[in-house]
Design an enzyme around this catalytic site. Sequence first.
Site, mmCIF file in Angstrom:
data_model
loop_
_atom_site.group_PDB
_atom_site.id
_atom_site.type_symbol
_atom_site.label_atom_id
_atom_site.label_comp_id
_atom_site.label_asym_id
_atom_site.label_seq_id
_atom_site.Cartn_x
_atom_site.Cartn_y
_atom_site.Cartn_z
ATOM 1 N N ASP A 175 -25.153 -65.148 27.649
ATOM 2 C CA ASP A 175 -24.916 -65.218 26.756
ATOM 3 C C ASP A 175 -25.879 -65.994 25.760
ATOM 4 O O ASP A 175 -25.959 -66.548 25.371
ATOM 5 C CB ASP A 175 -23.854 -65.117 25.421
ATOM 6 N N HIS A 176 -26.128 -67.100 27.084
ATOM 7 C CA HIS A 176 -27.073 -68.179 27.283
ATOM 8 C C HIS A 176 -28.156 -68.146 27.832
ATOM 9 O O HIS A 176 -29.341 -69.240 26.942
ATOM 10 C CB HIS A 176 -25.683 -69.125 27.612
#
Length: 405
Positions: A175-176
Site C-alpha cells: 500500500d505504501h
Amino acid sequence: MTSPLPLEGVRVADFTWVGAGPFLTKPLADHGADVIKVESRTHTDPIRSMAPFRDGRPGPNRSGYFANRNTSKRSICLDLKSIRGKELALALIAKSDIVTSNFTPGTMDRLGLGYRDLTAVRPDIICLEMPMQGNTGPHRDFRGYGLTIAAAGGLLGLTGYPEHPPVGTGTNYPDHVPNPLHAAVAVLAALRHRRKTGKGQYIELAQLESTVNVIGPALLAAATGRRVDRAANQDASAAPHGVYPCAGEDRWCAIAVTTDDQWDALANVLGRPEWAAKPCYATADGRLATREELDDAIAAVTAAHDAEALADALTATGVPAAVVSDAAHILTDPQLNAREHWKVLDHPEMGPSVYDNIPYRLSATPGRLHTPAPVLGADTRDVCLNLLGLTPDEYQHLAAEGVVG
C-alpha cells in the site's frame, strides 16, 4: 511568492480510499494537481477511523493515518447511489483529466461510472483502476488490502526465520510503495501520451502483479528450480548482516559487513582485534563460525555499547551501520531535520500537526505540501457551486436530501 507547481491545471476525480489509492493521488496533489476526493458520509473511508488519533480522541477528521495520505487534496461528499449524485459525479469527471479508483472489479460500472460512462462525458479521460488481482481471471473478485496482497504476492513468505512462520513487514508495504508509485508513474505517462496524441487511456494496475515486482530476484531463483526460503536478516553478499542489541532498553544497531576491510574495522571498533585479519570469525577451535555463531559473538559485545556511539564509530571507519530508531527518535533525527523532512500544517480540527515532507526533490519542478488533509466534505459546497455550476438553492435542496454534504 511561491513558485507554480508542475501539475497545476490538472484535475483528478479521486474515488480511491484506504491505503494504496490515496497514496497514488497524494504525490499528484502535492505537485499541484487539483485532487478532489469523492467521499460518502454514510460509508466513510475506513482509514478515517484508524489510529493513531490526534490527542487519542477518535473521529473522522482526527486520524493521523488518513492525514498522512491526503495532504493537498479537497474533499466532497456525494451519494453515488442516487441519480442526482451520479449526475454530479459525471459532471465532475467531465471537468477532470484523471479518474482513479481502487474498488473491487465492476464497482464503478455498477455505479454508472465505468470507463465507457466516463468517455461519454470526457472522451480523452485518463482512467486508472487498481483491482487487487486484475479485472480478469478466476480471482478477479477477490478482495484484499496490503496485508493480503503481500501474502498472496510472496513478499511475506520471505520475511522471518526459516524455522518459524512468516513475520511480515511490520506495515502494509504494497500500500505504501510499489502499488501507489507504479500507479502514479503510469498516470504521468498517460498525461504525457495525451499531451502528444490528444488521446486518453484506461489503465489497469493489478496490485498483486505490482507487488510481485518487489521479489523479482526470488522469483528468478525459484524459476531455476532453487528453493527460496526465509533467511531472517541474512544477506547473500554480507556477513555479518543483522540487527544487534545495545545497552539500554530495546536499543539496537544494524550492521552490515561486505568487505574484509570493513570486517577488520568492525573488529577494532568492538575491541576484538583478534578477530581482524581473518576471512571470517573463527571459533575457539579454529573452525569457521556459522552465521548464527557469528551473530551471537557480535551480539555479546555490542550489548555493552551505546547504540548511537557504536553506529557513529562504525560509520566513521566505513562500516555500514545505523541505530534502530523509533518514532520519537526519527522526529529529532538531525539529518531529517536539516533537510526539512518534517513539515507542520495547521489542520482545521487537529491543529498544528507534523507531516512527512516529499522525500524526493525535483530541481526544476519541486512540489510541496500546500494544505493539510481535508475534513470530511469540507469542499462540497465550493465544488458544487463554483465548479459544477449549482445555485445555492439547488445545493441546499440536494443537501437536505442527503445527495451532497
